[in-house]
Design a protein around this motif. Structure first.
Motif, PDB file in Angstrom:
ATOM      1  N   GLU A  94     -22.354  35.797 -12.618  1.00 60.46           N
ATOM      2  CA  GLU A  94     -23.291  36.162 -11.565  1.00 60.46           C
ATOM      3  C   GLU A  94     -23.398  35.044 -10.526  1.00 60.46           C
ATOM      4  N   LEU A  95     -23.382  33.806 -10.976  1.00 59.07           N
ATOM      5  CA  LEU A  95     -23.464  32.673 -10.049  1.00 59.07           C
ATOM      6  C   LEU A  95     -22.272  32.649  -9.097  1.00 59.07           C
ATOM      7  N   ARG A  96     -21.085  32.949  -9.605  1.00 58.17           N
ATOM      8  CA  ARG A  96     -19.884  32.960  -8.756  1.00 58.17           C
ATOM      9  C   ARG A  96     -20.036  33.946  -7.611  1.00 58.17           C
ATOM     10  N   TYR A  97     -20.701  35.064  -7.877  1.00 57.10           N
ATOM     11  CA  TYR A  97     -20.919  36.083  -6.855  1.00 57.10           C
ATOM     12  C   TYR A  97     -22.093  35.724  -5.947  1.00 57.10           C
ATOM     13  N   ALA A  98     -23.217  35.295  -6.537  1.00 57.81           N
ATOM     14  CA  ALA A  98     -24.457  35.077  -5.785  1.00 57.81           C
ATOM     15  C   ALA A  98     -24.446  33.781  -4.981  1.00 57.81           C
ATOM     16  N   VAL A  99     -23.744  32.769  -5.488  1.00 57.75           N
ATOM     17  CA  VAL A  99     -23.696  31.461  -4.809  1.00 57.75           C
ATOM     18  C   VAL A  99     -22.232  31.008  -4.766  1.00 57.75           C
ATOM     19  N   PRO A 100     -21.438  31.613  -3.869  1.00 58.47           N
ATOM     20  CA  PRO A 100     -20.027  31.229  -3.782  1.00 58.47           C
ATOM     21  C   PRO A 100     -19.878  29.829  -3.189  1.00 58.47           C
ATOM     22  N   GLY A 101     -18.715  29.268  -3.361  1.00 57.13           N
ATOM     23  CA  GLY A 101     -18.447  27.947  -2.797  1.00 57.13           C
ATOM     24  C   GLY A 101     -18.872  26.797  -3.695  1.00 57.13           C
ATOM     25  N   VAL A 102     -19.299  27.120  -4.923  1.00 61.74           N
ATOM     26  CA  VAL A 102     -19.698  26.107  -5.896  1.00 61.74           C
ATOM     27  C   VAL A 102     -18.733  26.193  -7.072  1.00 61.74           C
ATOM     28  N   HIS A 103     -18.319  25.051  -7.593  1.00 65.14           N
ATOM     29  CA  HIS A 103     -17.450  25.020  -8.776  1.00 65.14           C
ATOM     30  C   HIS A 103     -18.325  25.236 -10.006  1.00 65.14           C
ATOM     31  N   TRP A 104     -18.303  26.449 -10.559  1.00 65.85           N
ATOM     32  CA  TRP A 104     -19.193  26.816 -11.659  1.00 65.85           C
ATOM     33  C   TRP A 104     -18.591  26.574 -13.037  1.00 65.85           C
ATOM     34  N   ALA A 105     -17.483  25.825 -13.108  1.00 66.37           N
ATOM     35  CA  ALA A 105     -16.894  25.470 -14.403  1.00 66.37           C
ATOM     36  C   ALA A 105     -16.500  23.994 -14.401  1.00 66.37           C
ATOM     37  N   ALA A 111     -21.685  17.169 -11.293  1.00 70.41           N
ATOM     38  CA  ALA A 111     -21.101  17.828 -10.121  1.00 70.41           C
ATOM     39  C   ALA A 111     -22.196  18.106  -9.088  1.00 70.41           C
ATOM     40  N   LEU A 112     -21.874  17.876  -7.826  1.00 68.07           N
ATOM     41  CA  LEU A 112     -22.822  18.151  -6.749  1.00 68.07           C
ATOM     42  C   LEU A 112     -22.619  19.563  -6.216  1.00 68.07           C
ATOM     43  N   VAL A 113     -23.712  20.219  -5.897  1.00 73.36           N
ATOM     44  CA  VAL A 113     -23.674  21.518  -5.228  1.00 73.36           C
ATOM     45  C   VAL A 113     -23.540  21.232  -3.736  1.00 73.36           C
ATOM     46  N   PRO A 114     -22.571  21.850  -3.059  1.00 72.36           N
ATOM     47  CA  PRO A 114     -22.431  21.614  -1.618  1.00 72.36           C
ATOM     48  C   PRO A 114     -23.737  21.902  -0.883  1.00 72.36           C
ATOM     49  N   ALA A 115     -24.038  21.090   0.121  1.00 72.15           N
ATOM     50  CA  ALA A 115     -25.293  21.220   0.863  1.00 72.15           C
ATOM     51  C   ALA A 115     -25.508  22.639   1.386  1.00 72.15           C
ATOM     52  N   ALA A 116     -24.438  23.297   1.802  1.00 70.32           N
ATOM     53  CA  ALA A 116     -24.555  24.650   2.356  1.00 70.32           C
ATOM     54  C   ALA A 116     -25.020  25.671   1.311  1.00 70.32           C
ATOM     55  N   ALA A 117     -24.901  25.350   0.022  1.00 71.10           N
ATOM     56  CA  ALA A 117     -25.263  26.298  -1.031  1.00 71.10           C
ATOM     57  C   ALA A 117     -26.591  25.982  -1.715  1.00 71.10           C
ATOM     58  N   THR A 118     -27.213  24.850  -1.402  1.00 70.83           N
ATOM     59  CA  THR A 118     -28.400  24.435  -2.163  1.00 70.83           C
ATOM     60  C   THR A 118     -29.585  25.375  -1.982  1.00 70.83           C
ATOM     61  N   LEU A 119     -29.852  25.811  -0.779  1.00 68.13           N
ATOM     62  CA  LEU A 119     -30.985  26.713  -0.545  1.00 68.13           C
ATOM     63  C   LEU A 119     -30.757  28.051  -1.244  1.00 68.13           C
TER      64      LEU A 119
END
Length: 138
Positions: A94-105, A111-119
């Motif tokens: 679900e995270l891969r779909y809801a918050v793309p652009g983050v390495h979820w594995a 690992a840092l979440v890209p600034a564009a995805a934090t909100l």
């Protein structure tokens, strides 16, 4: 940050009462500041997904490694945990779909979440956490 119950026991109990604790951030030596949101991504055979959310209360510091082996050092942060679940609240798929652009594995913690995805990540977590909580019928 990651957690795998096959390698380390974190005494989980469902809670919304803030509590303090430290957490390993792998090889990271910076990039985390007080007041940054932090999340725990559970990995392993017992389920994959976001398990907890907190706020960093310190920058990265070095301390003895959690494995207890003399001379082993690791990098950690202090965290005020805000929400902790006993099983993933949002699964990795679900995270891969809801918050793309983050390495979820990630292979390790920190690992840092890209600034564009934090909100977006915070919105998705808070929605899922609210739905996850038991409702009172009183």
């Amino acid at each position: 940050m990651t957690y795998n119950p096959a390698y380390w026991f974190w005494p989980l109990n469902e809670r919304t009462t803030p509590r303090m604790g430290s957490w390993n951030v792998g090889r990271r030596t910076g990039g985390v500041s007080p007041d940054d949101d932090v999340y725990v991504l559970q990995q392993g055979a017992s389920g994959r997904g976001l398990l907890a959310r907190g706020v960093a209360t310190s920058p990265v510091f070095e301390e003895p490694h959690w494995d207890g082996i003399a001379g082993h050092r690791t990098h950690s942060i202090e965290v005020q945990w805000l929400e902790i679940a006993t099983s993933p609240v949002i699964e990795t798929a679900e995270l891969r779909y809801a918050v793309p652009g983050v390495h979820w594995a990630p292979r390790q913690s920190g690992a840092l979440v890209p600034a564009a995805a934090t909100l977006r990540l915070k919105e998705v977590w808070l929605d899922a956490w609210t739905s996850h909580l038991p409702t009172s019928n009183g």
